[in-house]
Design an enzyme around this catalytic site. Structure first.
Site, PDB file in Angstrom:
ATOM      1  N   LYS A 235       0.112  14.404   0.682  1.00 12.99           N
ATOM      2  CA  LYS A 235      -1.244  14.613   0.175  1.00 12.99           C
ATOM      3  C   LYS A 235      -1.499  16.084  -0.176  1.00 12.99           C
ATOM      4  O   LYS A 235      -2.497  16.416  -0.789  1.00 12.99           O
ATOM      5  CB  LYS A 235      -2.272  14.113   1.190  1.00 12.99           C
ATOM      6  CG  LYS A 235      -2.209  12.587   1.375  1.00 12.99           C
ATOM      7  CD  LYS A 235      -3.231  12.081   2.375  1.00 12.99           C
ATOM      8  CE  LYS A 235      -3.126  10.579   2.576  1.00 12.99           C
ATOM      9  NZ  LYS A 235      -3.603   9.793   1.422  1.00 12.99           N
TER      10      LYS A 235
ATOM     11  N   LYS B  57      -9.120  13.959   3.971  1.00 10.33           N
ATOM     12  CA  LYS B  57      -8.265  12.777   4.046  1.00 10.33           C
ATOM     13  C   LYS B  57      -7.256  13.004   5.153  1.00 10.33           C
ATOM     14  O   LYS B  57      -7.181  14.089   5.733  1.00 10.33           O
ATOM     15  CB  LYS B  57      -7.556  12.507   2.721  1.00 10.33           C
ATOM     16  CG  LYS B  57      -6.763  13.686   2.175  1.00 10.33           C
ATOM     17  CD  LYS B  57      -6.212  13.376   0.793  1.00 10.33           C
ATOM     18  CE  LYS B  57      -7.304  13.346  -0.241  1.00 10.33           C
ATOM     19  NZ  LYS B  57      -7.177  12.312  -1.251  1.00 10.33           N
ATOM     20  N   ARG B  58      -6.470  11.982   5.447  1.00  8.25           N
ATOM     21  CA  ARG B  58      -5.414  12.106   6.437  1.00  8.25           C
ATOM     22  C   ARG B  58      -4.522  13.297   6.104  1.00  8.25           C
ATOM     23  O   ARG B  58      -4.183  13.524   4.937  1.00  8.25           O
ATOM     24  CB  ARG B  58      -4.616  10.801   6.464  1.00  8.25           C
ATOM     25  CG  ARG B  58      -3.505  10.711   7.471  1.00  8.25           C
ATOM     26  CD  ARG B  58      -3.081   9.245   7.634  1.00  8.25           C
ATOM     27  NE  ARG B  58      -2.791   8.602   6.365  1.00  8.25           N
ATOM     28  CZ  ARG B  58      -1.555   8.505   5.851  1.00  8.25           C
ATOM     29  NH1 ARG B  58      -0.524   9.018   6.494  1.00  8.25           N
ATOM     30  NH2 ARG B  58      -1.359   7.876   4.708  1.00  8.25           N
TER      31      ARG B  58
ATOM     32  N   LYS C 164     -14.916   7.710  -4.495  1.00  7.14           N
ATOM     33  CA  LYS C 164     -16.164   8.048  -3.801  1.00  7.14           C
ATOM     34  C   LYS C 164     -16.720   9.375  -4.283  1.00  7.14           C
ATOM     35  O   LYS C 164     -17.936   9.514  -4.510  1.00  7.14           O
ATOM     36  CB  LYS C 164     -15.924   8.074  -2.293  1.00  7.14           C
ATOM     37  CG  LYS C 164     -15.579   6.730  -1.700  1.00  7.14           C
ATOM     38  CD  LYS C 164     -14.942   6.841  -0.327  1.00  7.14           C
ATOM     39  CE  LYS C 164     -14.341   5.513   0.116  1.00  7.14           C
ATOM     40  NZ  LYS C 164     -13.426   5.639   1.250  1.00  7.14           N
TER      41      LYS C 164
ATOM     42  N   THR D 100      -8.883   6.025  -2.426  1.00  6.18           N
ATOM     43  CA  THR D 100     -10.261   5.594  -2.705  1.00  6.18           C
ATOM     44  C   THR D 100     -11.246   6.745  -2.555  1.00  6.18           C
ATOM     45  O   THR D 100     -12.363   6.662  -3.059  1.00  6.18           O
ATOM     46  CB  THR D 100     -10.680   4.433  -1.782  1.00  6.18           C
ATOM     47  OG1 THR D 100     -10.458   4.793  -0.417  1.00  6.18           O
ATOM     48  CG2 THR D 100      -9.925   3.160  -2.107  1.00  6.18           C
TER      49      THR D 100
ATOM     50  N   HIS E 285       0.802  -1.228   0.000  1.00  8.25           N
ATOM     51  CA  HIS E 285       0.000   0.000   0.000  1.00  8.25           C
ATOM     52  C   HIS E 285       0.834   1.277   0.000  1.00  8.25           C
ATOM     53  O   HIS E 285       0.293   2.351   0.255  1.00  8.25           O
ATOM     54  CB  HIS E 285      -0.921   0.030   1.227  1.00  8.25           C
ATOM     55  CG  HIS E 285      -2.100  -0.885   1.129  1.00  8.25           C
ATOM     56  ND1 HIS E 285      -3.271  -0.558   0.465  1.00  8.25           N
ATOM     57  CD2 HIS E 285      -2.302  -2.140   1.601  1.00  8.25           C
ATOM     58  CE1 HIS E 285      -4.129  -1.550   0.548  1.00  8.25           C
ATOM     59  NE2 HIS E 285      -3.565  -2.534   1.232  1.00  8.25           N
TER      60      HIS E 285
END
Length: 827
Positions: free
Chosen positions: A571, A565-566, A677, A673, A374
């Protein structure tokens, strides 16, 4: 709000509903039975929490019979079973999902109304199951839903954490953590089993002997024991009478251990040792900066793996004595490296407990395990110090060294004299200190290694594990992640789901490719109007939530630009904030500028020890404080940080989004993911060519997504020898210079020039920003201008959004699980 209650007479046979679950009166009787007999509550005085619990137990009653039937079917047909091992299962709330999958929603909604309650308010009383952190755990939860729906004979195995990650509050703009004791009042969804209960060993030493046949044998002795207690959580498939279970392990102190302290009169010692033993399942991801936290994480991983394999052997040996058939009956999927200690554990069981020889045991092992990677970042690959692993699990370290030596012998035979290749592929890293590389162990001990998006899988082969791919060319494969449409459309977005079903039927719920039928309606004016109405409904719902919990009034007609998100540097929430500052400067400099109103929405948690990510949260909130209180903007720009992000909050935010921010540095995100969504719920994506964004672009079409920035190859090159340094960009681009200067001068920190200095310093120095913020910022702002131009054209934007929904069929977790079952598990 509770309505006037309508309570029927006490039933003569309150369990009669179990034999007629389709009858509303039967459902009501069962609820009342749980209120009276199991909770000791007067129905006329029952509150929403009481009703929630009674309804949850009622649904669990209906599932149990189906679960027993499902398990009997596995045994009767002697089916091969899949064991999905994951440190996380971020399942969120269970009641709403169970009502939908079991086909009870409409009837229960009617029953609640008759009893004087609103179903949505009852559903909100459930605590999110805090069994995971982010994408890894949410993916595992989606997989469980798909496994149940597709009738795959499988179990999920993990840990029943008493405390989740943490509750997040924002105080003066800073993240403040508090314990998330989600199990403080218990949960209706778990069965705690008295049997089986398994002893799990730690520490001790290894006795080695030669048996009567001249074979080397080892025995793990003088170890401490902790007991593993099983807690089962039932997962119903969609409308198919199939119910599977996750088995989550809870740590309990050994009774023998407790009595040994009591026998010596050391009562305080007994309690202390009990607490220490049971700490293993207390907390999800204990801080591992200190040695004690690092050791606890290792013990957590072995604890659930060892308990799981005792359960696997219990199940296997009921009907099988020949271990050569083990991999014909058992498939084990390792969800990341956390469960990789399972490989030496299976070897230990076969060698030490069942007396198999090494070659036969290793052959079984290799056919049993498959590993999902991952991450693309080498620093995120899990390692354990040899000294630590040897102290906690002495026998396992011996086995790992033997695995490594035998493996390196085969590598050396193929590549004689290539010391660098041996060092790269060795399970034991040279150090100092010497480390056990768990990803290398997982690769060596598995028959399949998969990435989770096409780009990710390719980079695993060409970059991260290049030598392994050359050595075993058919080992690596791709299984692009997916999401369950039951939770991420049918449940979380009923207005859009009902619109879709009205147009193309409801077969899309279990065959998401059917959504392609919407393509022909993308430019249909009547359908576009209904599509926009569904989006507006969701935006109004989120607007209400933000006003109530964030105390900020936002414009539901503005573009909802969302990044949830985290919080992590790769990110690039920071890139988003830099663009917000640019927009703010433009609006202040020219109030008449034609920029569509935007509401930027952030949510996510930073790891408690990750100070840079926590400083980014502070920056977001500091920018929000300035922007939201500037009267010159006239409500054209708002910035919101919604605290305590989790599954249930995501179900409110995602359906309301217009724009989805998927802006990680290319080559860093394995898949993602949330991108799937958002697109499934009618948001357009702005993103880099990273993770699954590439495949979303291929499915939705280049014209229906906003792509910017460097590719993964370009980003790698820029890190090594930049064409333009961040400092050069700062000096050459006036708008970017204004952004950085505003941060340096304290414009968003009440004049404090030091608060965000660490962020500014990193942005301006190439070697301190591996995530290339300024290098991508120019193209990001160009792309955001394109977003604004497109959003002004209501019809064009809506058509693109519809086409995104229509082309998300590939990203169902049902498709992903089908590929795992066919290509890896042999089901």
């Amino acid at each position: 709000m509770k309505k006037t209650p309508t309570i029927p007479d006490k039933p003569d046979d309150p369990l009669a509903a179990l034999f007629n679950p389709k009858d509303c009166q039967g459902i009501k009787k069962t609820i009342l039975n749980h209120l009276l007999s199991f909770q000791g509550r007067d129905p006329e005085r029952a509150g929403q929490e009481d009703i929630y619990k009674a309804l949850a137990y009622t649904m669990r009653d209906f599932m149990v019979e189906k679960w027993i039937s499902t398990q009997k079917g596995y045994y009767t047909n002697n089916k091969k079973r899949v064991y999905y091992l994951s440190m996380e299962f971020l399942i969120g709330r269970s009641l709403g999902n169970s009502l939908i999958n079991m086909g009870f929603w409409d009837r229960v909604e009617k029953v609640m109304d008759e009893m004087g309650f609103d179903l949505e308010e009852i559903l909100d009383k459930e605590e999110d199951a805090a069994l995971g952190n982010g994408g890894l755990g949410r993916l595992a939860a989606c997989f469980m839903d798909s496994i149940a729906t597709m009738k795959i004979p499988a179990y999920g195995y993990g840990i029943n954490y008493e405390y989740g990650l943490f509750n997040q509050k924002i105080v003066n703009g800073y993240q403040v953590e508090s314990p998330d004791n989600w199990l403080r009042f218990g949960t209706a969804w778990e069965f705690t089993r008295r049997m089986p209960i398994y002893p799990i060993k730690f520490y001790g030493r290894v006795n080695s002997t030669i048996d009567e046949n001249g074979n080397y044998r080892s025995e793990w002795v003088d170890a401490e024991s902790v007991m593993a207690v099983a807690c089962d959580v039932l997962i119903p498939g969609y409308m198919n009478d199939n119910v599977i279970n996750m088995r989550l392990w809870q740590a309990k102190a050994s009774r023998d251990l407790d009595l040994s302290y009591f026998d010596r009169g050391d009562y305080i010692g007994a309690v202390h040792n009990k607490v220490r033993s049971e700490t293993i399942s207390k907390l999800l991801y204990p801080p591992d900066e200190a040695c004690a936290g690092h050791e606890l994480r290792l013990k957590q991983q072995y604890f659930f793996v060892a308990a799981t394999f005792q359960d696997i052997f219990r199940r296997f040996t009921k009907h099988n004595k020949d271990f050569s058939k083990f991999s014909d009956q058992v498939a084990v999927q390792l969800n990341d490296t956390h469960p990789a200690i399972a490989i030496p554990e299976l070897m230990r069981i076969l060698l030490d407990d069942h007396g198999l020889g090494w070659e036969k045991a290793w052959n079984i092992c290799g056919k049993t395990f498959a590993y999902t990677n991952h991450t693309l970042m080498p620093e995120a690959l899990e390692t354990w110090a040899v000294d630590l692993l040897g102290r906690v699990l002495p026998r396992h370290l011996e086995i790992i060294y033997e695995i490594n030596q035998r493996f390196l012998d085969t590598v050396s035979a193929k590549y004689p004299g290539d010391g660098e290749k041996l060092r790269n592929m060795s399970i034991i890293g040279d150090g100092p200190p010497k480390q056990v590389r768990m990803a290398n162990l997982a690769i060596v001990g598995s028959h399949s290694v998969n990435g989770v998006a096409a780009l990710h899988s390719e980079l695993l082969k060409s970059r991260l594990f290049k030598d392994f791919d050359a050595f075993r060319p058919n080992l690596f494969n791709n299984k692009t992640n997916g999401i369950t449409p039951r939770r991420w459309l049918l449940k979380c977005n009923p207005s859009l789901a009902s619109l879709i079903s009205a147009q193309i039927g409801d077969s899309w719920i279990t065959d998401l490719s059917q959504l392609h039928g919407l393509s022909k309606l993308a430019h249909n004016a009547a359908f576009q109007k209904k599509f926009r109405a569904a989006k507006k409904h969701n935006k109004l719902r989120l607007t209400k939530y933000i006003r109530e919990f964030c105390h900020v009034k936002i414009n539901p007609d503005s573009m909802f630009d969302v990044q949830v998100k985290r919080i992590h540097e790769y990110k690039r929430q920071l890139l988003n904030v830099l663009h917000i500052i640019a927009l703010y400067h433009r609006l202040v400099a020219d109030p008449k500028i034609d920029i569509p109103p935007r509401t930027f929405i952030f949510a996510g948690k930073a790891a408690p020890s990750y100070w840079k990510a926590k400083l980014i949260i502070k920056l977001i909130n500091s920018v929000a404080e300035v922007v939201n209180n500037d009267p010159r903007l006239e409500e054209r720009l708002k910035v919101i940080f919604i605290p305590n992000y989790g599954v249930s909050l995501a179900e409110k935010i995602i359906p309301a989004a217009d724009l989805s921010e998927q802006i990680s540095t290319a080559g860093t995100e394995a898949s993602g993911t949330s991108n799937m969504k958002f697109a499934l719920n009618g948001a357009l994506t702005i993103g880099t060519l990273d993770g699954a964004n590439i495949e979303i672009m291929e499915e939705a079409g280049n014209d229906n997504i906003f792509i910017f920035g460097l590719t993964a190859k370009e980003a790698e090159w820029e890190k090594r020898s930049p064409h333009r340094t961040p400092r050069m960009i700062y000096e050459q681009n006036q708008e970017i210079r204004q952004i950085i200067d505003a941060m340096m001068k304290g414009s968003f920190s009440n004049g404090d020039t030091n608060l965000f200095k660490p962020i500014v310093d990193d942005l301006l120095e190439h070697h301190r920003d591996p995530y290339l913020h300024l290098i991508d910022l120019e193209d990001y702002m160009r792309c955001q201008n394109e977003v604004s131009r497109t959003y002004r054209d209501n019809k064009s934007w809506t058509a693109k959004a519809i086409l995104n929904v229509a082309n998300m069929g590939k990203f169902s977790s049902d498709r992903t699980i089908k590929e795992y079952a066919q290509d890896i598990w042999g089901i």
